[in-house]
Scaffold this motif. Structure first.
Motif, PDB file in Angstrom:
ATOM      1  N   ASP A 186       0.876  -1.174   0.000  1.00 17.39           N
ATOM      2  CA  ASP A 186       0.000   0.000   0.000  1.00 17.39           C
ATOM      3  C   ASP A 186       0.914   1.225   0.000  1.00 17.39           C
ATOM      4  O   ASP A 186       1.265   1.754   1.042  1.00 17.39           O
ATOM      5  N   PHE A 187       1.325   1.633  -1.182  1.00 20.13           N
ATOM      6  CA  PHE A 187       2.323   2.688  -1.350  1.00 20.13           C
ATOM      7  C   PHE A 187       1.592   4.008  -1.547  1.00 20.13           C
ATOM      8  O   PHE A 187       1.275   4.416  -2.657  1.00 20.13           O
ATOM      9  N   ARG A 188       1.319   4.685  -0.451  1.00 21.33           N
ATOM     10  CA  ARG A 188       0.559   5.931  -0.468  1.00 21.33           C
ATOM     11  C   ARG A 188       1.359   7.074  -1.083  1.00 21.33           C
ATOM     12  O   ARG A 188       2.590   7.060  -1.087  1.00 21.33           O
ATOM     13  N   LYS A 189       0.651   8.085  -1.531  1.00 21.28           N
ATOM     14  CA  LYS A 189       1.310   9.282  -2.045  1.00 21.28           C
ATOM     15  C   LYS A 189       2.123   9.907  -0.928  1.00 21.28           C
ATOM     16  O   LYS A 189       1.645  10.092   0.184  1.00 21.28           O
ATOM     17  N   GLY A 190       3.378  10.206  -1.227  1.00 18.75           N
ATOM     18  CA  GLY A 190       4.264  10.810  -0.242  1.00 18.75           C
ATOM     19  C   GLY A 190       4.960   9.814   0.665  1.00 18.75           C
ATOM     20  O   GLY A 190       5.688  10.216   1.565  1.00 18.75           O
ATOM     21  N   ALA A 191       4.780   8.517   0.441  1.00 17.61           N
ATOM     22  CA  ALA A 191       5.437   7.502   1.271  1.00 17.61           C
ATOM     23  C   ALA A 191       6.856   7.234   0.772  1.00 17.61           C
ATOM     24  O   ALA A 191       7.196   7.502  -0.389  1.00 17.61           O
ATOM     25  N   VAL A 192       7.677   6.695   1.679  1.00 15.07           N
ATOM     26  CA  VAL A 192       9.067   6.352   1.366  1.00 15.07           C
ATOM     27  C   VAL A 192       9.305   4.918   1.821  1.00 15.07           C
ATOM     28  O   VAL A 192       9.035   4.578   2.971  1.00 15.07           O
ATOM     29  N   ILE A 193       9.814   4.102   0.918  1.00  9.29           N
ATOM     30  CA  ILE A 193      10.184   2.726   1.246  1.00  9.29           C
ATOM     31  C   ILE A 193      11.705   2.635   1.200  1.00  9.29           C
ATOM     32  O   ILE A 193      12.328   3.095   0.238  1.00  9.29           O
ATOM     33  N   GLU A 194      12.286   2.039   2.231  1.00  8.90           N
ATOM     34  CA  GLU A 194      13.735   1.830   2.282  1.00  8.90           C
ATOM     35  C   GLU A 194      14.006   0.337   2.151  1.00  8.90           C
ATOM     36  O   GLU A 194      13.514  -0.471   2.940  1.00  8.90           O
ATOM     37  N   LEU A 195      14.797  -0.011   1.151  1.00  8.52           N
ATOM     38  CA  LEU A 195      15.174  -1.400   0.901  1.00  8.52           C
ATOM     39  C   LEU A 195      16.688  -1.542   0.965  1.00  8.52           C
ATOM     40  O   LEU A 195      17.410  -0.610   0.590  1.00  8.52           O
ATOM     41  N   GLU A 196      17.137  -2.694   1.391  1.00  9.24           N
ATOM     42  CA  GLU A 196      18.551  -3.053   1.271  1.00  9.24           C
ATOM     43  C   GLU A 196      18.611  -4.037   0.112  1.00  9.24           C
ATOM     44  O   GLU A 196      17.991  -5.102   0.153  1.00  9.24           O
ATOM     45  N   VAL A 197      19.316  -3.659  -0.935  1.00  5.14           N
ATOM     46  CA  VAL A 197      19.343  -4.433  -2.174  1.00  5.14           C
ATOM     47  C   VAL A 197      20.726  -5.016  -2.379  1.00  5.14           C
ATOM     48  O   VAL A 197      21.731  -4.308  -2.231  1.00  5.14           O
ATOM     49  N   ASP A 198      20.777  -6.286  -2.734  1.00  2.00           N
ATOM     50  CA  ASP A 198      22.044  -6.924  -3.103  1.00  2.00           C
ATOM     51  C   ASP A 198      22.260  -6.653  -4.580  1.00  2.00           C
ATOM     52  O   ASP A 198      21.554  -7.208  -5.422  1.00  2.00           O
ATOM     53  N   PRO A 199      23.217  -5.784  -4.926  1.00  2.00           N
ATOM     54  CA  PRO A 199      23.388  -5.443  -6.340  1.00  2.00           C
ATOM     55  C   PRO A 199      23.826  -6.623  -7.197  1.00  2.00           C
ATOM     56  O   PRO A 199      23.696  -6.597  -8.406  1.00  2.00           O
ATOM     57  N   GLU A 200      24.322  -7.686  -6.576  1.00  2.57           N
ATOM     58  CA  GLU A 200      24.763  -8.855  -7.330  1.00  2.57           C
ATOM     59  C   GLU A 200      23.620  -9.815  -7.625  1.00  2.57           C
ATOM     60  O   GLU A 200      23.705 -10.612  -8.542  1.00  2.57           O
ATOM     61  N   GLY A 201      22.575  -9.756  -6.820  1.00  2.58           N
ATOM     62  CA  GLY A 201      21.479 -10.702  -6.995  1.00  2.58           C
ATOM     63  C   GLY A 201      20.252 -10.044  -7.577  1.00  2.58           C
ATOM     64  O   GLY A 201      20.002  -8.863  -7.351  1.00  2.58           O
ATOM     65  N   PRO A 202      19.439 -10.794  -8.314  1.00  2.70           N
ATOM     66  CA  PRO A 202      18.246 -10.218  -8.919  1.00  2.70           C
ATOM     67  C   PRO A 202      17.122  -9.980  -7.914  1.00  2.70           C
ATOM     68  O   PRO A 202      16.280  -9.129  -8.117  1.00  2.70           O
ATOM     69  N   VAL A 203      17.087 -10.743  -6.827  1.00  4.75           N
ATOM     70  CA  VAL A 203      16.030 -10.605  -5.821  1.00  4.75           C
ATOM     71  C   VAL A 203      16.639 -10.786  -4.443  1.00  4.75           C
ATOM     72  O   VAL A 203      17.826 -11.054  -4.302  1.00  4.75           O
ATOM     73  N   GLY A 204      15.792 -10.681  -3.450  1.00  2.00           N
ATOM     74  CA  GLY A 204      16.253 -10.891  -2.089  1.00  2.00           C
ATOM     75  C   GLY A 204      16.512  -9.612  -1.340  1.00  2.00           C
ATOM     76  O   GLY A 204      17.238  -9.595  -0.355  1.00  2.00           O
ATOM     77  N   ALA A 205      15.903  -8.517  -1.783  1.00  2.00           N
ATOM     78  CA  ALA A 205      16.035  -7.260  -1.044  1.00  2.00           C
ATOM     79  C   ALA A 205      15.389  -7.435   0.325  1.00  2.00           C
ATOM     80  O   ALA A 205      14.530  -8.295   0.524  1.00  2.00           O
TER      81      ALA A 205
END
Length: 166
Positions: free
Chosen positions: A133-152
């Protein structure tokens, strides 16, 4: 890499009579005020990114400008792939951009439904795998493995309702 996804602040409803080109539809005064309050306190939840990529559509571009002025984030850089990204199939290209980035943190300011689908793809590999539920003005913080396609990893979700009365 830390990735911040920011949905633009509250904008006017679609109105082809006023904005025949939807890319010019601006933020409302209320949207600006509410997002300024959020931006001024955002550092309580997330550290500023090193790079800010933004859609040049008026509502996203102005949202990124508010982050620059009020949250002291870096100057925004236009990223055409965030403009109508759902239609252009920009997911793979943006994933590659994240992988090639030589920064510890990046923000992307854009639109729905692309941002929630992009976050879902990073989290579980499927655009429809996680309902967000990504509301207007919301911020999501993810830690992403740049080597992998998924698994944030979802680190935080800053909801705009936190700042309605503050």
């Amino acid at each position: 890499m830390r990735l911040l996804l920011v949905r633009h602040a509250k904008a006017f409803d679609r109105d082809p009579a006023r904005w025949p080109d939807d890319s010019t539809r601006p933020l409302t005064d209320e949207g600006r005020r509410a997002f300024r309050r959020l931006a001024e306190r955002l550092d309580r939840w997330v550290d500023p990114p090193r790079v800010v990529l933004a859609s040049a559509w008026s509502r996203a571009w102005e949202t990124a400008q508010i982050l620059e002025e009020r949250a002291l984030w870096p100057a925004r850089v236009r990223e055409p792939m965030l403009e109508d990204a759902e239609e252009t199939g920009a997911t793979a290209e943006l994933l590659e951009r994240i992988r090639r980035a030589s920064v510890a943190s990046m923000a992307m300011v854009g639109h729905e439904p692309f941002l929630s689908r992009f976050a879902s793809r990073l989290l579980c590999g499927r655009a429809d795998g996680v309902a967000i539920d990504f509301r207007k003005g919301a911020v999501i913080e993810l830690e992403v493995d740049p080597e992998g396609p998924v698994g944030a990893v979802l680190r935080s979700l800053v909801h705009p309702a936190l700042f309605k009365k503050s």
